[in-house]
Scaffold this motif. Sequence first.
Motif, PDB file in Angstrom:
ATOM      1  N   UNK A 134      24.181 -31.483  14.050  1.00  0.00           N
ATOM      2  CA  UNK A 134      24.696 -30.320  14.004  1.00  0.00           C
ATOM      3  C   UNK A 134      24.148 -29.586  15.080  1.00  0.00           C
ATOM      4  N   UNK A 135      22.731 -29.488  14.973  1.00  0.00           N
ATOM      5  CA  UNK A 135      21.797 -28.560  15.813  1.00  0.00           C
ATOM      6  C   UNK A 135      20.450 -29.207  16.148  1.00  0.00           C
ATOM      7  N   UNK A 136      19.483 -28.610  16.900  1.00  0.00           N
ATOM      8  CA  UNK A 136      18.285 -29.087  17.201  1.00  0.00           C
ATOM      9  C   UNK A 136      17.422 -27.852  17.335  1.00  0.00           C
ATOM     10  N   UNK A 137      16.024 -28.039  16.991  1.00  0.00           N
ATOM     11  CA  UNK A 137      15.221 -26.849  16.999  1.00  0.00           C
ATOM     12  C   UNK A 137      13.883 -27.622  17.772  1.00  0.00           C
ATOM     13  N   UNK A 138      13.455 -26.757  18.880  1.00  0.00           N
ATOM     14  CA  UNK A 138      12.441 -27.202  19.730  1.00  0.00           C
ATOM     15  C   UNK A 138      11.585 -26.068  20.065  1.00  0.00           C
ATOM     16  N   UNK A 139      10.341 -26.561  20.363  1.00  0.00           N
ATOM     17  CA  UNK A 139       9.325 -25.306  20.924  1.00  0.00           C
ATOM     18  C   UNK A 139       9.189 -25.764  22.293  1.00  0.00           C
ATOM     19  N   UNK A 140       9.557 -24.681  23.053  1.00  0.00           N
ATOM     20  CA  UNK A 140       9.424 -24.866  24.704  1.00  0.00           C
ATOM     21  C   UNK A 140       8.863 -23.458  25.223  1.00  0.00           C
ATOM     22  N   UNK A 141       7.859 -23.738  25.864  1.00  0.00           N
ATOM     23  CA  UNK A 141       7.002 -22.737  26.530  1.00  0.00           C
ATOM     24  C   UNK A 141       6.661 -21.438  25.284  1.00  0.00           C
ATOM     25  N   UNK A 142       6.107 -22.206  24.221  1.00  0.00           N
ATOM     26  CA  UNK A 142       5.617 -21.048  23.237  1.00  0.00           C
ATOM     27  C   UNK A 142       6.694 -20.469  22.478  1.00  0.00           C
ATOM     28  N   UNK A 143       8.120 -20.801  22.984  1.00  0.00           N
ATOM     29  CA  UNK A 143       9.001 -20.236  22.202  1.00  0.00           C
ATOM     30  C   UNK A 143      10.086 -20.946  21.293  1.00  0.00           C
ATOM     31  N   UNK A 144      10.580 -20.735  20.155  1.00  0.00           N
ATOM     32  CA  UNK A 144      11.472 -21.687  19.309  1.00  0.00           C
ATOM     33  C   UNK A 144      12.832 -21.409  20.004  1.00  0.00           C
ATOM     34  N   UNK A 145      13.235 -22.902  20.271  1.00  0.00           N
ATOM     35  CA  UNK A 145      14.898 -22.592  20.576  1.00  0.00           C
ATOM     36  C   UNK A 145      15.804 -23.476  19.804  1.00  0.00           C
ATOM     37  N   UNK A 146      16.810 -22.778  19.625  1.00  0.00           N
ATOM     38  CA  UNK A 146      17.819 -23.634  18.653  1.00  0.00           C
ATOM     39  C   UNK A 146      18.855 -23.748  19.340  1.00  0.00           C
ATOM     40  N   UNK A 147      19.546 -25.112  19.441  1.00  0.00           N
ATOM     41  CA  UNK A 147      20.637 -25.407  20.133  1.00  0.00           C
ATOM     42  C   UNK A 147      21.675 -26.007  19.327  1.00  0.00           C
ATOM     43  N   UNK A 148      22.736 -25.676  19.537  1.00  0.00           N
ATOM     44  CA  UNK A 148      24.195 -26.113  18.769  1.00  0.00           C
ATOM     45  C   UNK A 148      24.336 -27.531  19.425  1.00  0.00           C
ATOM     46  N   UNK A 149      24.728 -28.395  18.835  1.00  0.00           N
ATOM     47  CA  UNK A 149      25.146 -29.706  19.408  1.00  0.00           C
ATOM     48  C   UNK A 149      26.491 -29.878  19.268  1.00  0.00           C
TER      49      UNK A 149
END
Length: 186
Positions: A134-149
Amino acid sequence: MTSPFEPQTHPAPVPARPSDAERDRALELLREGAVQGKLSHDTFLRRMELALVARRSDELAALTEDLRADGGWSKRLFGAVERMSAFTVRLGRAWQAERLPKLLLPEPGPYPLRIGRDPVNGLRLSHETVSRLHAELSLQGGLWMLRDLNSTNGTTVNGRRVTGTVVVQPGDMVSFGRMAFRLDAR
């Protein structure tokens, strides 16, 4: 030739064509009238057509005369109703946010947290509205990013559908299909 004692006739003045500003104001009044329910859909469309081809300012005035009768009272009333409606929506979201289960942001790692119905995901949500991946959550450059798959039923953050990747933070309301959570830091 006329004598000085005969009344002289002057041609009647030609009424001025309406300015773009006059036409825009008439169109705006028609839109407001339709939104407020003062004009039926058919009447609104017909008057819009007439406003666009009007050749004189008095023609525009005739199209909006019954809509101008409103004083400041009705504008204040409609404004108050709009503000109250917006307040109740915000209140409902705030009430819902407090009642939502918490979704703790994961410890930062080399791989994103995958969310979905499939057992291989780091966060498995067993609900029919959640896609396998469904989605993925990751930490990039100190920011949490949520991406719909490319999920079937979508991912939302604070009520807005996610297309691509968005920044999220603790306190945000996130939903995967119909499964909703409030993000929280550890």
